[in-house]
Design a protein around this motif. Structure first.
Motif, short mmCIF file in Angstrom:
data_model
loop_
_atom_site.label_atom_id
_atom_site.label_comp_id
_atom_site.label_asym_id
_atom_site.label_seq_id
_atom_site.Cartn_x
_atom_site.Cartn_y
_atom_site.Cartn_z
N THR A 113 61.41 31.73 19.65
CA THR A 113 62.40 30.70 19.31
C THR A 113 63.46 30.57 20.40
OG1 THR A 113 62.07 31.25 16.98
CG2 THR A 113 63.95 29.85 17.49
N ASP A 135 68.99 39.52 25.60
CA ASP A 135 68.18 40.22 24.60
C ASP A 135 68.47 41.71 24.67
OD1 ASP A 135 65.30 39.29 23.01
OD2 ASP A 135 65.83 41.42 23.13
N LYS A 136 68.48 42.32 23.51
CA LYS A 136 68.77 43.76 23.47
C LYS A 136 67.58 44.59 23.95
CE LYS A 136 67.53 44.69 18.66
NZ LYS A 136 67.94 45.30 17.42
N ARG A 143 59.01 39.59 18.80
CA ARG A 143 57.83 39.98 18.02
C ARG A 143 56.54 39.44 18.61
NH1 ARG A 143 59.83 37.96 12.60
NH2 ARG A 143 61.61 37.23 13.82
N GLN A 162 49.10 38.32 17.17
CA GLN A 162 47.77 38.56 17.74
C GLN A 162 47.10 37.28 18.25
OE1 GLN A 162 46.20 41.70 18.06
NE2 GLN A 162 48.38 42.14 17.82
N TYR A 163 47.16 36.27 17.42
CA TYR A 163 46.54 34.98 17.81
C TYR A 163 47.31 33.88 17.12
CZ TYR A 163 44.15 36.06 13.42
OH TYR A 163 43.88 36.41 12.12
N VAL A 233 74.10 42.17 21.65
CA VAL A 233 75.31 41.47 21.22
C VAL A 233 75.87 42.18 19.98
CG1 VAL A 233 76.20 39.31 20.27
CG2 VAL A 233 74.61 39.28 22.21
N ASP A 418 62.30 32.29 12.98
CA ASP A 418 61.31 32.11 11.91
C ASP A 418 61.90 32.34 10.52
OD1 ASP A 418 61.51 34.86 12.18
OD2 ASP A 418 59.35 35.23 12.34
N PHE A 425 53.71 30.67 15.21
CA PHE A 425 54.03 29.85 16.38
C PHE A 425 54.66 28.51 15.96
CE2 PHE A 425 52.42 26.72 19.57
CZ PHE A 425 53.03 27.23 20.70
C1 LIG Z 1 53.02 42.70 13.50
C2 LIG Z 1 53.19 41.21 13.61
C3 LIG Z 1 52.08 40.38 13.63
C4 LIG Z 1 52.24 39.00 13.75
N1 LIG Z 1 51.13 38.22 13.84
C5 LIG Z 1 51.28 36.91 14.15
C6 LIG Z 1 50.15 36.12 14.51
O1 LIG Z 1 49.03 36.63 14.60
N2 LIG Z 1 50.36 34.82 14.79
C7 LIG Z 1 51.61 34.25 14.78
O2 LIG Z 1 51.75 33.05 15.08
N3 LIG Z 1 52.71 34.98 14.45
C8 LIG Z 1 52.57 36.29 14.15
N4 LIG Z 1 53.66 37.06 13.89
C9 LIG Z 1 54.98 36.39 13.72
C10 LIG Z 1 55.62 36.03 15.06
O3 LIG Z 1 55.49 37.09 15.96
C11 LIG Z 1 57.09 35.70 14.81
O4 LIG Z 1 57.18 34.66 13.86
C12 LIG Z 1 57.81 35.23 16.06
O5 LIG Z 1 57.51 36.06 17.16
C13 LIG Z 1 59.31 35.20 15.78
O6 LIG Z 1 59.98 34.80 16.95
P1 LIG Z 1 61.57 34.66 16.98
O7 LIG Z 1 61.92 34.28 18.38
O8 LIG Z 1 62.03 33.78 15.90
O9 LIG Z 1 62.14 36.11 16.65
P2 LIG Z 1 61.96 37.45 17.49
O10 LIG Z 1 60.66 37.46 18.18
O11 LIG Z 1 62.24 38.57 16.56
O12 LIG Z 1 63.10 37.35 18.60
C14 LIG Z 1 64.42 37.75 18.35
C15 LIG Z 1 64.93 38.51 19.57
O13 LIG Z 1 66.33 38.81 19.35
C16 LIG Z 1 66.59 40.06 19.94
N5 LIG Z 1 67.80 40.59 19.29
C17 LIG Z 1 67.97 41.00 18.01
N6 LIG Z 1 69.24 41.38 17.80
C18 LIG Z 1 69.89 41.22 18.99
C19 LIG Z 1 71.23 41.46 19.42
N7 LIG Z 1 72.16 41.93 18.59
N8 LIG Z 1 71.55 41.19 20.71
C20 LIG Z 1 70.62 40.71 21.58
N9 LIG Z 1 69.33 40.46 21.22
C21 LIG Z 1 68.97 40.72 19.94
C22 LIG Z 1 65.34 40.91 19.66
O14 LIG Z 1 65.24 41.97 20.58
C23 LIG Z 1 64.24 39.85 19.81
O15 LIG Z 1 63.70 39.86 21.11
C24 LIG Z 1 53.54 38.44 13.81
C25 LIG Z 1 54.66 39.28 13.78
C26 LIG Z 1 54.48 40.65 13.71
C27 LIG Z 1 55.69 41.55 13.75
#
Ligand SMILES: Cc1cc2nc3c(=O)[nH]c(=O)nc-3n(C[C@H](O)[C@H](O)[C@H](O)COP(=O)(O)OP(=O)(O)OC[C@H]3O[C@@H](n4cnc5c(N)ncnc54)[C@H](O)[C@@H]3O)c2cc1C
Length: 443
Positions: A113, A135-136, A143, A162-163, A233, A418, A425
């Motif tokens: 995101t 990012d921390k 994820r 994974q996919y 942060v 998310d 995705f």
């Molecule tokens: C085990 C697993 C399997 C999955 N399988 C699938 C799949 O097969 N297909 C699919 O489409 N999706 C899958 N997902 C879901 C998908 O990975 C997530 O929906 C997506 O990556 C979320 O992205 P995001 O950017 O919203 O959040 P995040 O990826 O969580 O990003 C948030 C970021 O903020 C950072 N952060 C947090 N707090 C702080 C702070 N205080 N200061 C600075 N940085 C901070 C974190 O380090 C992180 O990098 C899976 C997730 C997991 C955990």
């Protein structure tokens, strides 16, 4: 006004801005970063060449919970940010574009995101934008992280996602996003067999041959943002109509706009003025976001190791600990005599919840014991990586805040991720588009 912005190391100069102001800068020491991030901070002085028009009166606090204010309008389509009521409100509060100076925008989180928000904001900006992503973690992906073997960086495993499953609805709705990643080969169709995978009619599955974090790196590169890792942060304060953002290490920085993309519980942990800026209703909505928890274990093997199974991935239904196994290089169609195979194991959610507060060393041992029952006789890995996903996948998204939640206007403080849509995705794309919709008239 004194601004801080990044520039190539040791450089100094003067630059004309589109609004007729000029900008001068000189090198200054700054925070150390790693990898792709630029490392040099500079001080910059903005010298307006013409009087700056006064902005319209402050728009005040958003009324996030009200149907007539910032909530989605009745019948709003979550995949279409244009159908949200907030867009009309944002447009009314828009200052005239011509005379606006550079905006400093902070995106917290280098996951899907956050990286996509950065790329979308850069594309939509109508004025100079200084984009920073903090990012921390020590690397990008969130994820969607891809871990490398300490013995061979080419041997990698996707520890989270994974996919990518694209439904017929999103194939149309988000077609440009898929095309953009398919054209350069960031995504490729999943062709390897995944046993036990539920395939619905019309769905297409994709993998990232260079690891799922290559998607995030694609967007970060496209955004041209300055990306800083190991920047946790801790506090967000309001100072003279700007956000003063504090982190565990390093001095506070000021921004005109801040976007938070971390999981909702981590937004609620932030200290400072943000605590009082979140309305009771918004707090309840953020508190209502729930996640599953699980562990992932990555195993790296020596080059030449054979893992003799007829599948690239398998869903396991009969083990209390293990839910999914992938021969990760095989899943991504990478089989080479020089790069050892890599394997990733995802635990069940019930195992993840039970062992949430245990040490990763103990948990790794338990997973390896269970793996021996499923794949007996596996050789010893040369390296392992055990990852706890406390906030794994969203089980309950924020109510009444599809896509994003605007915590404050003037200056803007917006949450995305998310937790406001769904854990995949397309959920992250939808959220990033909603964040863009909230901010597009202000950048
Ligand atoms: C085990 C697993 C399997 C999955 N399988 C699938 C799949 O097969 N297909 C699919 O489409 N999706 C899958 N997902 C879901 C998908 O990975 C997530 O929906 C997506 O990556 C979320 O992205 P995001 O950017 O919203 O959040 P995040 O990826 O969580 O990003 C948030 C970021 O903020 C950072 N952060 C947090 N707090 C702080 C702070 N205080 N200061 C600075 N940085 C901070 C974190 O380090 C992180 O990098 C899976 C997730 C997991 C955990």
């Amino acid at each position: 006004m004194i601004y801080r912005f990044t520039r190539g190391e040791g450089q100094a100069g003067i630059h004309s801005l589109s609004d007729g102001a000029s900008l001068s800068w000189k090198p200054a020491p700054g925070p150390q970063t790693k990898g792709k991030a630029k490392v040099c901070w500079s001080s910059a002085l903005i010298i307006p060449s013409a009087p700056v028009a006064s902005s319209p009166p402050p728009a005040g606090q958003p009324r996030n919970c009200s149907r007539t204010g910032w909530g989605p309008e009745r019948g709003a389509d979550i995949s279409n940010p244009l159908s949200f009521g907030c867009s009309t409100y944002c447009r009314l509060a828009t200052p005239p574009r011509r005379q606006r100076a550079m905006a400093r925008v902070l995106i917290v989180g280098a996951g899907l995101t956050g990286s996509l928000c950065a790329a979308l904001l850069r594309k939509a900006a109508t004025r100079p934008l200084h984009l920073a992503v903090w990012d921390k973690a020590g690397d990008s992906g969130g994820r969607m992280t891809t871990a490398s073997s300490p013995h061979n960086p080419q041997s990698t495993v996707d520890l989270g996602a994974q996919y990518i499953t694209c439904t017929p609805h999103y194939a149309k709705e988000h077609q440009s996003f898929y095309d953009e990643l398919l054209a350069p080969g960031v995504l490729k169709p999943l062709t390897s067999p995944i046993e036990g995978m539920v395939i619905k009619e019309g769905d297409c599955n994709f993998v990232a041959p260079h690891g799922v974090s290559s998607i995030i790196n694609h967007y970060l590169k496209e955004s041209g943002a300055d990306v800083y890792f190991r920047q946790c942060v801790t506090q967000i304060n309001l100072r003279n109509d700007k956000w003063e953002v504090l982190r565990e290490t390093g001095s506070p920085e000021q921004f005109d706009i801040a976007v938070l993309t971390m999981p909702a519980p981590q937004i609620l942990q932030l200290q400072g003025d943000i605590v009082n800026l979140i309305s009771e209703c918004q707090r309840q909505q953020l508190e209502s976001v729930s996640y599953s928890s699980r562990y992932a274990l990555g195993l790296f093997y020596e080059a030449g190791t054979k893992i003799d199974v007829p599948w690239a991935g398998q869903y396991i239904t009969s083990n209390p600990c293990i839910r999914f196994i992938s021969i990760d290089n095989k899943k991504r169609n990478i089989e080479s005599s020089e790069i050892g195979p890599s394997l990733v194991i995802h635990t069940t959610v019930s195992f993840g919840v039970t062992y949430l507060e245990h040490s990763t060393e103990d948990v790794q041992e338990l997973i390896l014991q269970q793996l021996e029952n499923i794949l007996p006789g596996l050789p010893q890995p040369v390296a392992t990586k055990c990852q706890k996903w406390r906030h794994s996948q969203v089980t309950n998204a924020a109510a009444n805040s599809p896509g994003q939640m605007t915590l404050h206007l003037k200056p803007f403080l917006v949450c995305g991720g998310d937790g406001f849509t769904q854990s995949n995705f397309d959920g992250c794309i939808t959220s990033a588009l909603c964040v863009l919709e909230a901010l597009k008239d202000h950048i």
